[in-house]
Write a protein that holds these residues in place. Sequence first.
Motif, PDB file in Angstrom:
ATOM      1  N   PRO A 326       0.825  -1.220   0.000  1.00 55.06           N
ATOM      2  CA  PRO A 326       0.000   0.000   0.000  1.00 55.06           C
ATOM      3  C   PRO A 326       0.852   1.259   0.000  1.00 55.06           C
ATOM      4  O   PRO A 326       1.960   1.289   0.546  1.00 55.06           O
ATOM      5  N   VAL A 327       0.317   2.308  -0.620  1.00 59.53           N
ATOM      6  CA  VAL A 327       0.935   3.635  -0.594  1.00 59.53           C
ATOM      7  C   VAL A 327       0.104   4.498   0.344  1.00 59.53           C
ATOM      8  O   VAL A 327      -1.105   4.673   0.142  1.00 59.53           O
ATOM      9  N   LEU A 328       0.743   5.029   1.372  1.00 59.24           N
ATOM     10  CA  LEU A 328       0.064   5.793   2.417  1.00 59.24           C
ATOM     11  C   LEU A 328       0.425   7.270   2.278  1.00 59.24           C
ATOM     12  O   LEU A 328       1.562   7.662   2.543  1.00 59.24           O
ATOM     13  N   GLU A 329      -0.523   8.076   1.871  1.00 59.04           N
ATOM     14  CA  GLU A 329      -0.266   9.512   1.730  1.00 59.04           C
ATOM     15  C   GLU A 329      -0.457  10.214   3.070  1.00 59.04           C
ATOM     16  O   GLU A 329      -1.289   9.820   3.889  1.00 59.04           O
ATOM     17  N   GLN A 330       0.325  11.276   3.268  1.00 67.00           N
ATOM     18  CA  GLN A 330       0.218  12.074   4.487  1.00 67.00           C
ATOM     19  C   GLN A 330       0.614  13.506   4.187  1.00 67.00           C
ATOM     20  O   GLN A 330       1.152  13.820   3.119  1.00 67.00           O
ATOM     21  N   ILE A 331       0.345  14.395   5.131  1.00 64.76           N
ATOM     22  CA  ILE A 331       0.746  15.790   5.001  1.00 64.76           C
ATOM     23  C   ILE A 331       1.297  16.263   6.335  1.00 64.76           C
ATOM     24  O   ILE A 331       0.784  15.909   7.400  1.00 64.76           O
ATOM     25  N   GLY A 332       2.374  17.035   6.279  1.00 63.41           N
ATOM     26  CA  GLY A 332       2.978  17.594   7.483  1.00 63.41           C
ATOM     27  C   GLY A 332       3.586  18.946   7.156  1.00 63.41           C
ATOM     28  O   GLY A 332       3.344  19.511   6.091  1.00 63.41           O
ATOM     29  N   SER A 333       4.372  19.461   8.065  1.00 62.36           N
ATOM     30  CA  SER A 333       5.057  20.729   7.832  1.00 62.36           C
ATOM     31  C   SER A 333       6.249  20.840   8.761  1.00 62.36           C
ATOM     32  O   SER A 333       6.329  20.145   9.776  1.00 62.36           O
ATOM     33  N   THR A 334       7.173  21.712   8.385  1.00 67.54           N
ATOM     34  CA  THR A 334       8.335  21.962   9.239  1.00 67.54           C
ATOM     35  C   THR A 334       7.887  22.493  10.590  1.00 67.54           C
ATOM     36  O   THR A 334       8.465  22.156  11.624  1.00 67.54           O
ATOM     37  N   ALA A 339       4.261  14.603  10.148  1.00 68.47           N
ATOM     38  CA  ALA A 339       2.890  14.587   9.635  1.00 68.47           C
ATOM     39  C   ALA A 339       1.883  14.926  10.736  1.00 68.47           C
ATOM     40  O   ALA A 339       2.059  14.556  11.894  1.00 68.47           O
ATOM     41  N   PHE A 340       0.820  15.627  10.361  1.00 61.98           N
ATOM     42  CA  PHE A 340      -0.284  15.879  11.283  1.00 61.98           C
ATOM     43  C   PHE A 340      -1.584  15.284  10.757  1.00 61.98           C
ATOM     44  O   PHE A 340      -2.590  15.221  11.462  1.00 61.98           O
ATOM     45  N   CYS A 341      -1.586  14.847   9.515  1.00 59.58           N
ATOM     46  CA  CYS A 341      -2.741  14.195   8.911  1.00 59.58           C
ATOM     47  C   CYS A 341      -2.188  13.085   8.030  1.00 59.58           C
ATOM     48  O   CYS A 341      -1.304  13.340   7.202  1.00 59.58           O
ATOM     49  N   ALA A 342      -2.665  11.839   8.219  1.00 62.52           N
ATOM     50  CA  ALA A 342      -2.012  10.728   7.538  1.00 62.52           C
ATOM     51  C   ALA A 342      -2.909   9.515   7.400  1.00 62.52           C
ATOM     52  O   ALA A 342      -3.820   9.298   8.207  1.00 62.52           O
ATOM     53  N   ASN A 343      -2.639   8.747   6.377  1.00 64.85           N
ATOM     54  CA  ASN A 343      -3.201   7.414   6.252  1.00 64.85           C
ATOM     55  C   ASN A 343      -2.316   6.448   7.039  1.00 64.85           C
ATOM     56  O   ASN A 343      -1.129   6.704   7.242  1.00 64.85           O
ATOM     57  N   GLY A 344      -2.899   5.335   7.456  1.00 59.57           N
ATOM     58  CA  GLY A 344      -2.150   4.323   8.193  1.00 59.57           C
ATOM     59  C   GLY A 344      -2.464   2.942   7.664  1.00 59.57           C
ATOM     60  O   GLY A 344      -3.287   2.762   6.762  1.00 59.57           O
ATOM     61  N   VAL A 353      -5.155  12.578   2.208  1.00 59.66           N
ATOM     62  CA  VAL A 353      -4.030  12.555   3.143  1.00 59.66           C
ATOM     63  C   VAL A 353      -4.465  11.949   4.470  1.00 59.66           C
ATOM     64  O   VAL A 353      -3.805  12.115   5.496  1.00 59.66           O
ATOM     65  N   GLY A 354      -5.571  11.218   4.448  1.00 60.79           N
ATOM     66  CA  GLY A 354      -6.003  10.483   5.621  1.00 60.79           C
ATOM     67  C   GLY A 354      -6.715  11.337   6.647  1.00 60.79           C
ATOM     68  O   GLY A 354      -7.280  12.392   6.355  1.00 60.79           O
ATOM     69  N   ARG A 355      -6.650  10.862   7.887  1.00 61.07           N
ATOM     70  CA  ARG A 355      -7.309  11.518   9.014  1.00 61.07           C
ATOM     71  C   ARG A 355      -6.265  12.209   9.883  1.00 61.07           C
ATOM     72  O   ARG A 355      -5.078  11.921   9.793  1.00 61.07           O
ATOM     73  N   PRO A 356      -6.706  13.091  10.788  1.00 66.66           N
ATOM     74  CA  PRO A 356      -5.749  13.716  11.704  1.00 66.66           C
ATOM     75  C   PRO A 356      -4.971  12.656  12.484  1.00 66.66           C
ATOM     76  O   PRO A 356      -5.537  11.661  12.956  1.00 66.66           O
ATOM     77  N   VAL A 357      -3.679  12.850  12.612  1.00 64.21           N
ATOM     78  CA  VAL A 357      -2.823  11.944  13.373  1.00 64.21           C
ATOM     79  C   VAL A 357      -3.262  11.976  14.834  1.00 64.21           C
ATOM     80  O   VAL A 357      -3.565  13.054  15.370  1.00 64.21           O
ATOM     81  N   PRO A 358      -3.320  10.820  15.511  1.00 64.15           N
ATOM     82  CA  PRO A 358      -3.676  10.822  16.938  1.00 64.15           C
ATOM     83  C   PRO A 358      -2.812  11.818  17.715  1.00 64.15           C
ATOM     84  O   PRO A 358      -1.597  11.870  17.537  1.00 64.15           O
ATOM     85  N   PRO A 417     -16.844  12.964   3.752  1.00 68.68           N
ATOM     86  CA  PRO A 417     -17.814  12.423   4.721  1.00 68.68           C
ATOM     87  C   PRO A 417     -17.234  11.363   5.644  1.00 68.68           C
ATOM     88  O   PRO A 417     -17.719  11.191   6.772  1.00 68.68           O
ATOM     89  N   ASP A 418     -16.191  10.629   5.188  1.00 68.75           N
ATOM     90  CA  ASP A 418     -15.624   9.579   6.034  1.00 68.75           C
ATOM     91  C   ASP A 418     -14.576  10.102   7.012  1.00 68.75           C
ATOM     92  O   ASP A 418     -13.926   9.333   7.725  1.00 68.75           O
ATOM     93  N   GLY A 419     -14.392  11.424   7.061  1.00 66.42           N
ATOM     94  CA  GLY A 419     -13.438  12.008   8.000  1.00 66.42           C
ATOM     95  C   GLY A 419     -12.043  12.188   7.459  1.00 66.42           C
ATOM     96  O   GLY A 419     -11.172  12.714   8.157  1.00 66.42           O
ATOM     97  N   THR A 420     -11.795  11.767   6.219  1.00 65.05           N
ATOM     98  CA  THR A 420     -10.483  11.976   5.615  1.00 65.05           C
ATOM     99  C   THR A 420     -10.425  13.365   4.981  1.00 65.05           C
ATOM    100  O   THR A 420     -11.458  14.001   4.743  1.00 65.05           O
ATOM    101  N   TYR A 421      -9.213  13.821   4.692  1.00 67.02           N
ATOM    102  CA  TYR A 421      -9.009  15.143   4.105  1.00 67.02           C
ATOM    103  C   TYR A 421      -8.362  15.001   2.731  1.00 67.02           C
ATOM    104  O   TYR A 421      -7.418  14.227   2.553  1.00 67.02           O
TER     105      TYR A 421
END
Length: 531
Positions: A326-334, A339-344, A353-358, A417-421
């Motif tokens: 699987p390829v898991l996309e995520q987004i973060g910043s310096t 990452a602050f939002c990610a697939n797992g 880019v998934g859901r907010p990171v726990p 709707p499923d909570g992903t961004y």
Amino acid sequence: MTPPTTLRLTPRPSAAPPDPRAVADGHPGRPGTARSRPGNLAADLADLAERHGWTRRPAFHQEHRVWTHGEVHDLAARAATVLADRGVAPGDRVLLALPDSIAWVTTFLALARLGATAVLVNPELPRSDHAFMAEDAGVTLGVTGPGLEDRIPPERRLFSDQLLALACTAEPAAARPAGSGTPLYIQYTSGTTGRPKGVVHRHGDPEAYYEFIGRRLLRIGPDDVTLSVSKLFFAYGFGNAFVFPLFSGSSAVLVDRRPSPAAVDELVARHRVTLLYSVPSAYAALVADRADGHAACFASVRAAVSAGEGMPAGLGERVSELLGAPVLEQIGSTEVGHAFCANGLSHNTPGTVGRPVPGYEVQLRDGAGAPVPDGEEGELWVKGPTVTSAYLNLPEDSARTRAGGWLATRDRARREPDGTYRHLGRTDDMEMVGGITVSPLEIEAVLRTHPAVREVAVSAVTDDEGATRLRAFVVPAAPAEDAEALAAEITALARKRLAPFKVPRTVRVVESLPRTPTGKLRRHLVRGGSW
């Protein structure tokens, strides 16, 4: 203001108090990782390896040499003595301008052990960029390698090979006390004006990167082997290839330059890589000109992570088919550190880019700062334990970006709707190329100095393979008799004045640029090449 071209280093004052701009409120230790109370990161990681029996397990692979966790922590403790002998003390800031290597790892850990702050910079940046960052951070020493001798005065310079050689016979240094809120490292990120901004992170932050992302989302364990195309001096690569291996007892493959697709093939096969981290443009190159289906060299890969820019439609599926994972996309910043939002592994929605990171909260807001409902586009704001408290030396920018503990990321997104961004690009003029944030304004300013250039706009464009490349659109001062010759001259100028990743891959000579009636450049039309 033009950055200085000569590096000026700040002598360390005696008994200097902590810089209040660099100190942030600490956060409590997290269970199941390095500590249950705040402590020095380097000492805690060494203790973690000892307690879990990882000291003889591989930690880093560099070329044909394997370094165990025990060897890494022992060498770092000895390197700390060498740095202390050179005058490095708690609270000092030290420029670290090295490619990915065991020298980078041990120098970082040695500085952490001393309670000093590492200023992480890309060694391929121009001298003026290094000079600006060193002066802005007030560094007292620079650790670097061959080819950068002119960047740092000899009396304030230490070469990495010299540091490691001296460390072999030095006594280990004791770790200085450090709470989780003590400054650990500084990374620079560009703003919309192109001026780099210093982001301070703390001793407690790396533990959060691992706990919330490495352990919970990626389930990294001692048997994993990591290969990160993104380098250690970037936030993405720092977590992938430094933090995650040291907190999990696993190992990472270190490569001193960005590997080609053929090199990735060879490294994955040789080291039995299980986790591959890269950016969409590099993944696009990996799948280019390959036969359909899974490649045998990737048989060991269990997951691939993509960040840095949006994955073009269809590319993720091609990469997943090639890797057999699987390829898991995520987004973060310096500013957040990772990452602050990610697939797992337990939830992966391609194209998002998934859901907010726990541990993190994410909101979408409109231009007035009001929340937007699901299905509508807004700007991403994030709140969490590793978000930097301020930009170094930039109180006005800090106030503009931070509000009530929330960080404005300048990214546009839509909540499904499923909570992903779903990531929709940037709110400013920044471009993402190969996972690196690039200011087109900076590049345009350089290209505009060519006497034959009247106007210029730089944008990231996606080629047929899905890779993002920089392209310069140039309006000549007079009708160009030889457009190819002009393009070659402009490219040569860019190579002379800019870092390699900022050099446009192509130059297109055009009659005009798309502008509004008031004269503002319509960048969305430049990006699409549709005017």
